[in-house]
Design a protein around this motif. Structure first.
Motif, PDB file in Angstrom:
ATOM      1  N   PHE A   3     -21.755  53.524  10.223  1.00  0.00           N
ATOM      2  CA  PHE A   3     -22.530  52.746  11.169  1.00  0.00           C
ATOM      3  C   PHE A   3     -22.923  51.413  10.542  1.00  0.00           C
ATOM      4  N   GLU A   4     -22.972  50.378  11.378  1.00  0.00           N
ATOM      5  CA  GLU A   4     -23.383  49.071  10.897  1.00  0.00           C
ATOM      6  C   GLU A   4     -24.893  48.974  10.786  1.00  0.00           C
ATOM      7  N   PHE A   5     -25.584  49.921  11.382  1.00  0.00           N
ATOM      8  CA  PHE A   5     -27.043  49.944  11.289  1.00  0.00           C
ATOM      9  C   PHE A   5     -27.488  51.082  10.377  1.00  0.00           C
ATOM     10  N   PRO A   6     -28.683  50.983   9.780  1.00  0.00           N
ATOM     11  CA  PRO A   6     -29.153  52.048   8.887  1.00  0.00           C
ATOM     12  C   PRO A   6     -29.537  53.305   9.655  1.00  0.00           C
ATOM     13  N   THR A   7     -29.203  54.458   9.109  1.00  0.00           N
ATOM     14  CA  THR A   7     -29.617  55.729   9.691  1.00  0.00           C
ATOM     15  C   THR A   7     -31.064  56.001   9.303  1.00  0.00           C
ATOM     16  N   PHE A   8     -31.668  57.007   9.923  1.00  0.00           N
ATOM     17  CA  PHE A   8     -33.058  57.293   9.593  1.00  0.00           C
ATOM     18  C   PHE A   8     -33.226  57.721   8.143  1.00  0.00           C
ATOM     19  N   ARG A   9     -32.209  58.379   7.588  1.00  0.00           N
ATOM     20  CA  ARG A   9     -32.296  58.782   6.187  1.00  0.00           C
ATOM     21  C   ARG A   9     -32.317  57.572   5.258  1.00  0.00           C
ATOM     22  N   GLU A  10     -31.568  56.550   5.622  1.00  0.00           N
ATOM     23  CA  GLU A  10     -31.590  55.320   4.837  1.00  0.00           C
ATOM     24  C   GLU A  10     -32.916  54.591   4.999  1.00  0.00           C
ATOM     25  N   LEU A  11     -33.465  54.612   6.203  1.00  0.00           N
ATOM     26  CA  LEU A  11     -34.748  53.956   6.445  1.00  0.00           C
ATOM     27  C   LEU A  11     -35.891  54.662   5.725  1.00  0.00           C
ATOM     28  N   MET A  12     -35.735  55.944   5.438  1.00  0.00           N
ATOM     29  CA  MET A  12     -36.768  56.680   4.703  1.00  0.00           C
ATOM     30  C   MET A  12     -36.922  56.190   3.271  1.00  0.00           C
ATOM     31  N   LYS A  13     -35.975  55.393   2.795  1.00  0.00           N
ATOM     32  CA  LYS A  13     -36.059  54.816   1.456  1.00  0.00           C
ATOM     33  C   LYS A  13     -36.702  53.425   1.486  1.00  0.00           C
ATOM     34  N   ASP A  14     -36.973  52.925   2.667  1.00  0.00           N
ATOM     35  CA  ASP A  14     -37.526  51.594   2.838  1.00  0.00           C
ATOM     36  C   ASP A  14     -39.051  51.634   2.674  1.00  0.00           C
ATOM     37  N   LYS A  15     -39.583  50.898   1.714  1.00  0.00           N
ATOM     38  CA  LYS A  15     -41.012  50.953   1.408  1.00  0.00           C
ATOM     39  C   LYS A  15     -41.871  50.453   2.569  1.00  0.00           C
ATOM     40  N   ARG A  16     -41.377  49.470   3.303  1.00  0.00           N
ATOM     41  CA  ARG A  16     -42.155  48.938   4.423  1.00  0.00           C
ATOM     42  C   ARG A  16     -42.234  49.959   5.550  1.00  0.00           C
ATOM     43  N   ILE A  17     -41.127  50.611   5.832  1.00  0.00           N
ATOM     44  CA  ILE A  17     -41.112  51.668   6.853  1.00  0.00           C
ATOM     45  C   ILE A  17     -42.065  52.785   6.461  1.00  0.00           C
ATOM     46  N   LEU A  18     -41.970  53.220   5.211  1.00  0.00           N
ATOM     47  CA  LEU A  18     -42.837  54.301   4.735  1.00  0.00           C
ATOM     48  C   LEU A  18     -44.303  53.906   4.798  1.00  0.00           C
ATOM     49  N   TYR A  19     -44.594  52.649   4.524  1.00  0.00           N
ATOM     50  CA  TYR A  19     -45.980  52.181   4.582  1.00  0.00           C
ATOM     51  C   TYR A  19     -46.551  52.353   5.987  1.00  0.00           C
ATOM     52  N   TYR A  20     -45.788  51.956   6.995  1.00  0.00           N
ATOM     53  CA  TYR A  20     -46.266  52.074   8.371  1.00  0.00           C
ATOM     54  C   TYR A  20     -46.468  53.535   8.761  1.00  0.00           C
ATOM     55  N   ILE A  21     -45.564  54.400   8.332  1.00  0.00           N
ATOM     56  CA  ILE A  21     -45.699  55.824   8.635  1.00  0.00           C
ATOM     57  C   ILE A  21     -46.942  56.399   7.969  1.00  0.00           C
ATOM     58  N   GLU A  22     -47.117  56.089   6.693  1.00  0.00           N
ATOM     59  CA  GLU A  22     -48.253  56.621   5.949  1.00  0.00           C
ATOM     60  C   GLU A  22     -49.577  56.060   6.450  1.00  0.00           C
ATOM     61  N   ARG A  23     -49.570  54.779   6.829  1.00  0.00           N
ATOM     62  CA  ARG A  23     -50.807  54.152   7.302  1.00  0.00           C
ATOM     63  C   ARG A  23     -51.220  54.726   8.660  1.00  0.00           C
ATOM     64  N   ALA A  24     -50.235  54.947   9.533  1.00  0.00           N
ATOM     65  CA  ALA A  24     -50.533  55.553  10.834  1.00  0.00           C
ATOM     66  C   ALA A  24     -51.146  56.936  10.649  1.00  0.00           C
ATOM     67  N   ASP A  25     -50.583  57.715   9.724  1.00  0.00           N
ATOM     68  CA  ASP A  25     -51.109  59.048   9.473  1.00  0.00           C
ATOM     69  C   ASP A  25     -52.503  58.986   8.860  1.00  0.00           C
ATOM     70  N   TYR A  26     -52.771  57.976   8.061  1.00  0.00           N
ATOM     71  CA  TYR A  26     -54.105  57.806   7.455  1.00  0.00           C
ATOM     72  C   TYR A  26     -55.167  57.674   8.544  1.00  0.00           C
ATOM     73  N   PHE A  27     -54.891  56.835   9.538  1.00  0.00           N
ATOM     74  CA  PHE A  27     -55.866  56.637  10.613  1.00  0.00           C
ATOM     75  C   PHE A  27     -56.039  57.908  11.442  1.00  0.00           C
ATOM     76  N   LEU A  28     -54.962  58.641  11.663  1.00  0.00           N
ATOM     77  CA  LEU A  28     -55.067  59.904  12.391  1.00  0.00           C
ATOM     78  C   LEU A  28     -55.881  60.925  11.601  1.00  0.00           C
TER      79      LEU A  28
END
Length: 222
Positions: A3-28
């Motif tokens: 694929f020319e676009f990143p898969t979700f597994r590749e995005l899981m290595k992205d620090k910015r993506i992980l930051y948004y996921i972790e920050r959202a969970d922090y507020f919850l």
């Protein structure tokens, strides 16, 4: 198939993506909700991708469903209320310029924006797979504090679920959510009192995939 676009597994290595996921969970967590962090979103991403492969068999749509699953809850950095819509806009901005076509981005945006019961309509295959995966993820590992299970019905129901998984019967065209629930911890009526709207949304979603939705709880088909 590449694929020319990143898969979700590749995005899981992205620090910015992980930051948004972790920050959202922090507020919850601060609001007292069950786990919505990387454990939850990775489960949803995996199941959404798998479900589309099993039902529709389109690999591109399956990968898009995985990406939508990974990012579906980041809207909680704004608010619990209408987090699907705010999350869709945030996801679009995070993914823009990463190799996704406009058709890909809009598929993901629509899916995330329509994954919540009451406001969402899973009218596409990607949205349908995301809804079924998200609403099916109920398990005791999502409970943050065991001490809350008597007072909080959501914690109690989640803690009572010892096993949860999705099954696909291609011959009978059925998607089944299989649960093992400890009824000493939570009565089945508790489960249906909070999950009935979610199960109804799953029913609509599986119809989009050309399947029927069924429940199996403690070895009994419902």
């Amino acid at each position: 198939m590449e694929f020319e676009f990143p898969t979700f597994r590749e995005l899981m290595k992205d620090k910015r993506i992980l930051y948004y996921i972790e920050r959202a969970d922090y507020f919850l967590k601060r609001m007292g909700y069950t786990d919505h962090g990387i454990k939850h979103v990775s489960w949803v991403a995996n199941k959404a991708r798998w479900l589309l492969l099993e039902t529709v068999g389109d690999r591109v749509l399956a990968e898009l469903a995985g990406v939508a699953g990974l990012l579906h809850d980041i809207g909680h950095i704004v608010s619990r209320h209408d987090h699907a819509q705010s999350g869709a806009i945030l996801a679009y901005q995070l993914l823009k310029g990463r190799g996704f076509l406009d058709d890909h981005l809009t598929e993901i945006t629509f899916a995330i924006g329509n994954h919540e019961e009451g406001t969402g309509e899973p009218a596409t295959e990607v949205a349908a797979a995301l809804v079924v995966a998200d609403k099916s993820h109920v398990h005791r590992t999502r409970v943050r504090k065991e001490g809350n299970i008597k007072e909080d019905i959501h914690d109690r129901v989640n803690y009572a679920v010892l096993f949860s998984n999705l099954e696909v019967d291609k011959e009978k065209r059925v998607v089944k959510l299989v649960l093992k629930i400890d009824t000493e911890i939570s009565d089945l009526l508790d489960y249906f009192s909070i999950f009935q709207p979610r199960m109804e949304m799953c029913r609509r979603a599986t119809e989009v995939l050309g399947f029927k939705f069924r429940l199996k709880i403690n070895d009994t088909d419902l």
